[in-house]
Design a protein around this motif. Structure first.
Motif, PDB file in Angstrom:
ATOM      1  N   ASP B 196      15.123 -39.630 -19.208  1.00 46.50           N
ATOM      2  CA  ASP B 196      13.823 -39.903 -19.819  1.00 46.50           C
ATOM      3  C   ASP B 196      13.404 -38.834 -20.819  1.00 46.50           C
ATOM      4  O   ASP B 196      12.337 -38.930 -21.423  1.00 46.50           O
ATOM      5  CB  ASP B 196      12.738 -39.998 -18.733  1.00 46.50           C
ATOM      6  N   GLY B 197      14.227 -37.820 -20.950  1.00 45.26           N
ATOM      7  CA  GLY B 197      13.931 -36.789 -21.930  1.00 45.26           C
ATOM      8  C   GLY B 197      12.754 -35.903 -21.565  1.00 45.26           C
ATOM      9  O   GLY B 197      12.086 -35.359 -22.442  1.00 45.26           O
ATOM     10  N   ILE B 198      12.511 -35.760 -20.277  1.00 42.89           N
ATOM     11  CA  ILE B 198      11.405 -34.890 -19.865  1.00 42.89           C
ATOM     12  C   ILE B 198      11.890 -33.453 -19.863  1.00 42.89           C
ATOM     13  O   ILE B 198      12.952 -33.162 -19.308  1.00 42.89           O
ATOM     14  CB  ILE B 198      10.916 -35.283 -18.458  1.00 42.89           C
ATOM     15  N   PRO B 199      11.151 -32.553 -20.491  1.00 39.79           N
ATOM     16  CA  PRO B 199      11.617 -31.161 -20.489  1.00 39.79           C
ATOM     17  C   PRO B 199      11.669 -30.590 -19.067  1.00 39.79           C
ATOM     18  O   PRO B 199      10.947 -31.037 -18.178  1.00 39.79           O
ATOM     19  CB  PRO B 199      10.588 -30.428 -21.339  1.00 39.79           C
ATOM     20  N   MET B 200      12.548 -29.608 -18.920  1.00 34.44           N
ATOM     21  CA  MET B 200      12.828 -29.083 -17.599  1.00 34.44           C
ATOM     22  C   MET B 200      11.580 -28.541 -16.906  1.00 34.44           C
ATOM     23  O   MET B 200      11.321 -28.820 -15.742  1.00 34.44           O
ATOM     24  CB  MET B 200      13.871 -27.983 -17.740  1.00 34.44           C
ATOM     25  N   TRP B 201      10.788 -27.776 -17.661  1.00 29.12           N
ATOM     26  CA  TRP B 201       9.625 -27.173 -16.997  1.00 29.12           C
ATOM     27  C   TRP B 201       8.647 -28.218 -16.507  1.00 29.12           C
ATOM     28  O   TRP B 201       8.028 -28.074 -15.471  1.00 29.12           O
ATOM     29  CB  TRP B 201       8.929 -26.168 -17.923  1.00 29.12           C
ATOM     30  N   LYS B 202       8.579 -29.351 -17.252  1.00 28.58           N
ATOM     31  CA  LYS B 202       7.685 -30.419 -16.812  1.00 28.58           C
ATOM     32  C   LYS B 202       8.202 -31.075 -15.541  1.00 28.58           C
ATOM     33  O   LYS B 202       7.441 -31.432 -14.654  1.00 28.58           O
ATOM     34  CB  LYS B 202       7.549 -31.467 -17.915  1.00 28.58           C
ATOM     35  N   THR B 203       9.547 -31.230 -15.493  1.00 30.27           N
ATOM     36  CA  THR B 203      10.118 -31.823 -14.292  1.00 30.27           C
ATOM     37  C   THR B 203       9.798 -30.955 -13.079  1.00 30.27           C
ATOM     38  O   THR B 203       9.425 -31.448 -12.021  1.00 30.27           O
ATOM     39  CB  THR B 203      11.652 -31.947 -14.449  1.00 30.27           C
ATOM     40  N   TYR B 204       9.960 -29.637 -13.259  1.00 37.23           N
ATOM     41  CA  TYR B 204       9.637 -28.737 -12.156  1.00 37.23           C
ATOM     42  C   TYR B 204       8.184 -28.895 -11.753  1.00 37.23           C
ATOM     43  O   TYR B 204       7.848 -29.051 -10.578  1.00 37.23           O
ATOM     44  CB  TYR B 204       9.885 -27.274 -12.575  1.00 37.23           C
ATOM     45  N   LEU B 205       7.309 -28.854 -12.742  1.00 36.41           N
ATOM     46  CA  LEU B 205       5.885 -28.780 -12.457  1.00 36.41           C
ATOM     47  C   LEU B 205       5.355 -30.065 -11.838  1.00 36.41           C
ATOM     48  O   LEU B 205       4.581 -30.033 -10.885  1.00 36.41           O
ATOM     49  CB  LEU B 205       5.138 -28.467 -13.759  1.00 36.41           C
ATOM     50  N   TYR B 206       5.775 -31.213 -12.386  1.00 37.94           N
ATOM     51  CA  TYR B 206       5.150 -32.456 -11.948  1.00 37.94           C
ATOM     52  C   TYR B 206       5.983 -33.252 -10.948  1.00 37.94           C
ATOM     53  O   TYR B 206       5.479 -34.159 -10.329  1.00 37.94           O
ATOM     54  CB  TYR B 206       4.841 -33.329 -13.165  1.00 37.94           C
ATOM     55  N   VAL B 207       7.268 -32.948 -10.840  1.00 38.08           N
ATOM     56  CA  VAL B 207       8.094 -33.744  -9.934  1.00 38.08           C
ATOM     57  C   VAL B 207       8.607 -32.894  -8.780  1.00 38.08           C
ATOM     58  O   VAL B 207       8.380 -33.200  -7.607  1.00 38.08           O
ATOM     59  CB  VAL B 207       9.283 -34.384 -10.686  1.00 38.08           C
ATOM     60  N   VAL B 208       9.268 -31.803  -9.124  1.00 35.53           N
ATOM     61  CA  VAL B 208       9.974 -31.046  -8.090  1.00 35.53           C
ATOM     62  C   VAL B 208       8.990 -30.311  -7.169  1.00 35.53           C
ATOM     63  O   VAL B 208       9.104 -30.378  -5.945  1.00 35.53           O
ATOM     64  CB  VAL B 208      10.967 -30.057  -8.744  1.00 35.53           C
TER      65      VAL B 208
END
Lengths: 305, 295
Positions: B196-208
């Motif tokens: 989905d092209g989500i930047p890594m930091w966003k994945t950490y912050l909102y998903v992980v």
């Protein structure tokens, strides 16, 4: 065959397991390794300072820089820390504390693991009405600050005639090691397949037979984890040592603190650092030897199942 | 069929085996706690005696400057060590989780201080922060002659000196727990985020991070339990000094019980400590065990 190549193709895109020729100095790599390297340096710094300070003579310490390696290596501070440093009237160095700690450590570790393993076993496989209640209270007990229990324990030990002696402290370590170790063993035994337990019951094995003949041999790793946890924990204890023992039985940590923080005399920083390093050596050795098991021990203690 | 055993003797070996644990639970964890709470309402001085004086000990406690300093210190230490341990622990774990080489080496280095006792930790940092020989001296030697960094001798900032040592010792543990949590995150989530092209930091912050809630709770509970118990570190590093600038509650309790011959104060202070823990513990226990009944 097509499947295999297809799968391989996908894997190559997603990042293969093998050594893929990555650009060594990509920006990401520099960031990641640079940060980790700097942090590691910071973490290693105190160890380095301890080692170099303990190998310098006092004149060199006064002139120089704490981070600089020794110009002239001397082992005199180590000898002095081990055999001559004074606490109060005793001038036989940390060796006394070391042997006290060993004398405290061995029975404490054996007692606490024995009690906790049997309790964990009973709590996981032989539940009865109310057993969970006690377990819950015990778990709460793990979080209550020790300070609220230390004084009544002094009274209890005095009544039992154990206050100030070796066995009093052993008892205290057994008590305060119980919550975390029981949790550890209970969670481990709970993962043993029930069929095994039932088969043993059908064959007529009772409580103790199952424990000694089946559970213990197959749970060696968890015993090792408990051992690591307790050896480092008891070795590093300060509060119980200072409260429940007398000066001639002070464990190494207490004696170390008395040597370094004593107000009388000229401060010999090299001897202090040698003494500090000597005290840290036992848990450090265990840590470096046990490696993954140590991590597993703290993870098992921390992340409850 | 032989005689049916009565309820009490059913599972007798198990009950017998649990006698030590049950005795310890009742006598020490319940009995001793209640004993101290009870005696915190008495006029006990050098010996405990049941001569009640209501809340006098507590009233005096909250007027003692040393206790107020202790509370302030533990509050500063607590908030900062909570925030920094979680942040640094997570960041380091995330760095180690980047499929790097030498992961074991880095982890070993970051965790080794945790194997050391607080006494050793405190003494090493006492030496490094020594203004005449340590960091301050070295930096001044580089030419910055007005450089000042002497946390252990400056009452204003002494607690931060202790925090430095405390973080050095404890962050590795939090990192390890976080790393275990990160390893528990399904690889597919990362793949989905990448697609989905989500930047890594966003994945950490909102998903992980939201997925790692239980891990964070465990870490928070562990850090909190550690904060309340801070004692050895202060004893080794500053002995509460300069003056009373780095006193902490656990040290207050010990000194009044075993040195000051003022048991009432010690009991009241330790009861306050327990109260703080209970206040933290109840919401956690509710979150953890409340909603669902465990089989």
């Amino acid at each position: 065959m097509a499947d295999v190549t297809h799968a391989l193709g996908v894997r190559a895109k997603a990042g293969p397991r093998g050594a893929r020729p990555k650009p060594l100095f990509s920006r990401r790599n520099i960031m990641v390794y640079g940060t980790l390297g700097l942090v590691s340096l910071y973490y290693l710094l105190p160890l380095w300072v301890m080692v170099v300070t303990s190998l310098k003579g006092m004149p060199e310490i006064r002139l120089g820089n704490v981070f600089a390696p020794p110009v002239e290596i001397t082992f005199q501070p180590w000898v002095k820390a081990w055999a001559e440093a004074c606490t109060g009237l005793n001038c036989d160095g940390l060796s006394r504390g070391f042997f006290n700690s060993v004398r405290i450590l061995i029975p404490s570790v054996i007692c606490s693991i024995a009690v906790a393993s049997v309790s964990g076993y009973a709590l996981s496989m032989w539940k009865f009405r109310g057993s969970e209640v006690f377990f819950t209270i015990l778990m709460i007990g793990a979080f209550v600050p020790y300070q609220i229990m230390i004084y009544p324990i002094v009274i209890l030990l005095r009544e039992l005639g154990l206050y100030g002696g070796l066995w009093g402290l052993v008892l205290v370590h057994t008590v305060f090691g119980l919550p975390i170790l029981t949790l550890l063993f209970r969670n481990y035994f709970a993962t043993v397949p029930e069929e095994l337990f039932k088969a043993a019951r059908v064959d007529g094995a009772g409580f103790w037979a199952i424990f000694f003949k089946i559970m213990m041999p197959m749970s060696l790793p968890i015993f090792v984890v408990a051992l690591i946890l307790q050896v480092t924990g008891i070795w590093n204890d300060f509060l119980f040592g200072v409260i429940y023992t007398k000066p001639d039985l002070y464990p190494m940590t207490v004696q170390l603190n008395n040597i370094v923080n004593s107000v009388q005399g000229v401060k010999e920083y090299n001897v202090n650092m040698a003494a500090t390093l000597l005290t840290g050596l036992v848990p450090l050795t265990i840590y470096f030897i046990s490696g993954k098991l140590f991590v597993r021990g703290i993870a098992a203690g921390a992340v409850k199942g | 069929m032989t005689q049916r055993p009565t309820r009490l003797f059913r599972n007798a070996s198990s009950k017998l085996a649990l006698v030590p644990m049950i005795t310890i639970t009742l006598v020490v964890f319940v009995g001793c706690t209640l004993w101290t709470v009870l005696y915190s309402f008495t006029k006990s001085k050098s010996l405990p005696r049941l001569d009640f004086n209501g809340l006098d000990n507590y009233a005096r406690l909250w007027k003692t400057s040393r206790w107020l300093v202790s509370i302030e210190n533990i509050a500063i230490y607590g908030v900062l060590s909570m925030v920094l341990s979680l942040t640094l622990g997570f960041l380091l774990a995330a760095l180690l989780d980047q499929k790097i080489r030498f992961e074991d080496t880095f982890r070993t280095i970051l965790l080794y201080p945790f194997a050391l006792s607080f006494i050793v930790t405190g003494l090493v940092w006492q030496w490094i922060l020594n203004p005449d020989f340590g960091v301050q001296h070295v930096v001044r030697g580089l030419g910055f002659t007005s450089f000042e960094f002497d946390p252990l001798y400056n009452p204003e900032i002494v607690i931060y000196g202790i925090l430095i040592a405390g973080l050095w010792q404890g962050t590795g543990l939090i990192m390890c727990i976080m790393l275990a949590g990160l390893r528990g995150i399904d690889e597919d989530i990362w793949k989905a985020a990448r697609v989905d092209g989500i930047p890594m930091w966003k994945t950490y912050l909102y998903v992980v991070i939201p997925m790692m809630r239980p891990v964070f709770i465990t870490a928070i509970v562990l850090i909190a339990a550690g904060i309340v118990k801070v004692y050895d570190l202060v004893v080794a590093q500053t002995s509460g000094g300069p003056g009373i600038a780095s006193e902490v509650p656990a040290k207050y309790v010990y000194d009044y019980m075993f040195r000051g011959q003022n048991l009432g104060q010690g009991f009241a202070a330790s009861t306050m400590m327990m109260l703080c823990v209970v206040i933290v513990l109840i919401p956690w226990a509710y979150l953890e065990f409340g909603g669902k009944k465990r089989g």
